[in-house]
Design a protein around this motif. Structure first.
Motif, short mmCIF file in Angstrom:
data_model
loop_
_atom_site.label_atom_id
_atom_site.label_comp_id
_atom_site.label_asym_id
_atom_site.label_seq_id
_atom_site.Cartn_x
_atom_site.Cartn_y
_atom_site.Cartn_z
N LEU A 306 -12.37 -0.63 16.30
CA LEU A 306 -12.95 -1.74 17.06
C LEU A 306 -13.69 -2.72 16.15
O LEU A 306 -13.82 -2.49 14.94
N GLY A 307 -14.22 -3.79 16.74
CA GLY A 307 -14.94 -4.79 15.98
C GLY A 307 -16.38 -4.41 15.69
O GLY A 307 -16.93 -3.46 16.27
N ASN A 308 -16.99 -5.13 14.77
CA ASN A 308 -18.41 -4.97 14.42
C ASN A 308 -18.79 -3.55 14.01
O ASN A 308 -19.83 -3.03 14.41
N GLN A 309 -17.98 -2.92 13.20
CA GLN A 309 -18.25 -1.56 12.73
C GLN A 309 -19.01 -1.55 11.41
O GLN A 309 -19.82 -0.67 11.15
N ILE A 310 -18.72 -2.51 10.56
CA ILE A 310 -19.42 -2.63 9.28
C ILE A 310 -20.43 -3.76 9.41
O ILE A 310 -20.06 -4.93 9.60
N LYS A 319 -19.20 3.11 -0.39
CA LYS A 319 -18.87 3.43 -1.79
C LYS A 319 -17.51 2.90 -2.19
O LYS A 319 -17.17 2.86 -3.38
N ALA A 320 -16.69 2.51 -1.24
CA ALA A 320 -15.35 2.02 -1.52
C ALA A 320 -15.39 0.72 -2.31
O ALA A 320 -16.33 -0.07 -2.18
N PHE A 321 -14.33 0.47 -3.12
CA PHE A 321 -14.24 -0.80 -3.83
C PHE A 321 -13.38 -1.80 -3.06
O PHE A 321 -13.27 -2.96 -3.44
N LEU A 322 -12.74 -1.33 -1.95
CA LEU A 322 -11.90 -2.21 -1.16
C LEU A 322 -12.01 -1.88 0.32
O LEU A 322 -11.96 -0.71 0.71
N ILE A 323 -12.17 -2.92 1.15
CA ILE A 323 -12.13 -2.80 2.60
C ILE A 323 -10.85 -3.47 3.06
O ILE A 323 -10.63 -4.66 2.79
N ALA A 324 -9.99 -2.74 3.75
CA ALA A 324 -8.75 -3.29 4.30
C ALA A 324 -8.86 -3.26 5.82
O ALA A 324 -8.83 -2.19 6.43
N GLU A 325 -8.99 -4.43 6.43
CA GLU A 325 -9.32 -4.52 7.85
C GLU A 325 -8.09 -4.34 8.75
O GLU A 325 -7.38 -5.29 9.05
N GLY A 326 -7.88 -3.11 9.17
CA GLY A 326 -6.79 -2.81 10.10
C GLY A 326 -7.11 -3.25 11.51
O GLY A 326 -6.21 -3.54 12.31
N ALA A 327 -8.39 -3.30 11.86
CA ALA A 327 -8.84 -3.76 13.17
C ALA A 327 -9.12 -5.25 13.14
O ALA A 327 -9.13 -5.88 12.07
#
Length: 427
Positions: A306-310, A319-327
């Motif tokens: 869902l939206g507004n999770q981060i 800690k990740a170096f990449l966020i890939a937005e599947g939502a």
């Protein structure tokens, strides 16, 4: 980067998408009249409709359909069944669809909608009656050349089959065969397309792979976590695992699990099929507190729920170096600002998960033209299209020394602006 005053309250999805739009519009100096048009929706439908339950009682449900813009073609966007569905959520999601279809170069505008409901509380027979009654209530507000719904959160190919059957039944016998493409994401036996089930997830994976190639990152043995293990999350994980990456954490609506040694995607998926679609109780992983999910040690984070999770509350702990937005809209403005300051890469939603609407376009074309494409053809066309769009966004971001979300918005908005400038405003 979009800045925000610390005195401002946490914003919802509609505020986020408007801030993202205005940020890009300011950069390109968007025509003020076109900005006014794109800042509002064309149509907002709110429908109350009664449905008889299995026990004979009648419940009244609230459904929504928001049509944001159709300058480039028919409205296009999913229908979700979730308690969080309301008019503001539908408006935000419809706007994101406008940018997404424009960015992908499709002949579509943007729409979104759904029903404010928790589908887990209803039987399959009740969900069928709810869906059919909602479709009937929408009437000609949807149509194969006007507004084309698709699956979204808690809806699937079966939902689309009910919709197309109900919609076609309202047409004359001579017209029914011309309306099969009123929705996409249908089962194969009802006009669906090969590959549509995996198109969104494959697109998320492909964007990650293309980004990694640009950054000279080898995906083999890279650890990734997925929030949401439905259609998008599963297929993304499936393709990443085939690339040699390792799934180490999963969160769904019911629980959170992790295993630093890896979670086999196929085993978890098989377990879910016999566990009412939930990851809870999976014995080959440890239970994790839900609020600690984004703190898990990983290289790639894929929010596909869902939206507004981060948000500002958890972005700094990632800690990740990449966020890939599947939502759609999983990262709010404050969260993104923190991530970018920390050097975290972000593949934005309107690029990252656009494989779904591209796959939908292919299904729509096949229905419209009376064609049947093989899986290999669909996937090859999808990969070619997504590579073209990724390259354009990445190049724009590099040339403007900016982030990929702003670059994606610039491309999307400029395409719509060009259409308005060329056509003018009636009368």
């Amino acid at each position: 980067m979009i800045t925000k005053s610390k005195t401002q309250l946490k914003q919802g999805m509609l505020e986020n998408v408007m801030r993202q739009f205005n940020h890009a519009a300011d950069i390109i100096g968007l025509n003020s009249n076109i900005r006014k048009i794109l800042s509002i929706t064309n149509n907002e439908l709110l429908i109350h409709f009664p449905v008889k339950m299995d026990n004979g009682d009648v419940e009244v449900f609230t459904g929504y359909r928001v049509q944001h813009n159709n300058a480039l073609g028919p409205y296009k966007g999913g229908l979700r069944y979730h308690p969080t569905v309301d008019i503001d959520a539908a408006k935000a999601l419809a706007m994101w669809m406008t940018w997404k279809t424009s960015l992908a170069g499709l002949p579509y505008g943007g729409a979104k909608g759904g029903i404010q409901i928790d589908p887990s509380k209803y039987s399959n027979a009740e969900l069928e009656r709810i869906t059919r009654r909602f479709t009937y209530a929408l009437g000609d507000n949807i149509g194969p050349e006007h507004d084309i719904p698709a699956p979204d959160v808690n809806t699937n190919s079966q939902t689309m089959a009910w919709i197309v059957d109900t919609y076609m039944s309202t047409k004359s016998p001579a017209e029914r065969s011309k309306n099969q493409h009123v929705v996409t994401g249908k089962p194969l036996g009802s006009g669906g397309s090969e590959g549509r089930d995996r198109a969104t997830g494959y697109g998320v994976f492909l964007n990650i792979k293309l980004w990694a190639e640009k950054k000279k990152v080898n995906l083999k043995s890279k650890r990734f976590i997925v929030q949401g293990f439905g259609n998008v999350g599963y297929w993304t994980a499936y393709f990443l695992e085939n690339e040699g990456a390792k799934l180490v954490g999963v969160q769904d609506a019911y629980g959170t699990i992790a295993n630093s040694d890896g979670i086999e995607v196929s085993k978890l998926y098989q377990y879910m099929q016999g566990n009412k679609g939930s990851i809870v109780g999976y014995a080959l992983a440890q239970v994790v507190d839900k609020d600690s999910f984004f703190e898990l040690d990983c290289d790639i984070c894929i929010p596909a729920a869902l939206g507004n999770q981060i948000t500002a509350d958890n972005a700094a702990k990632i800690k990740a170096f990449l966020i890939a937005e599947g939502a759609n809209g999983p990262t709010d403005v404050e969260g993104e600002e923190i991530l970018l300051k920390n050097g975290v890469g972000i593949i934005p939603d309107i690029l990252c998960n656009s494989g779904g609407v591209i796959g939908s376009y292919f299904e729509w074309l096949q229905n419209r033209n009376g064609e049947l494409w093989q899986l290999e053809e669909v996937m090859a066309k999808l990969e070619k299209k997504m590579k073209e769009v990724f390259e354009k966004v990445y190049e724009t971001a590099e040339n403007r020394d900016g982030d990929m979300r702003t670059a994606a918005y610039i491309i999307a908005i400029e395409r719509i602006e060009k259409a308005y400038v060329q056509r003018g405003i009636f009368p």
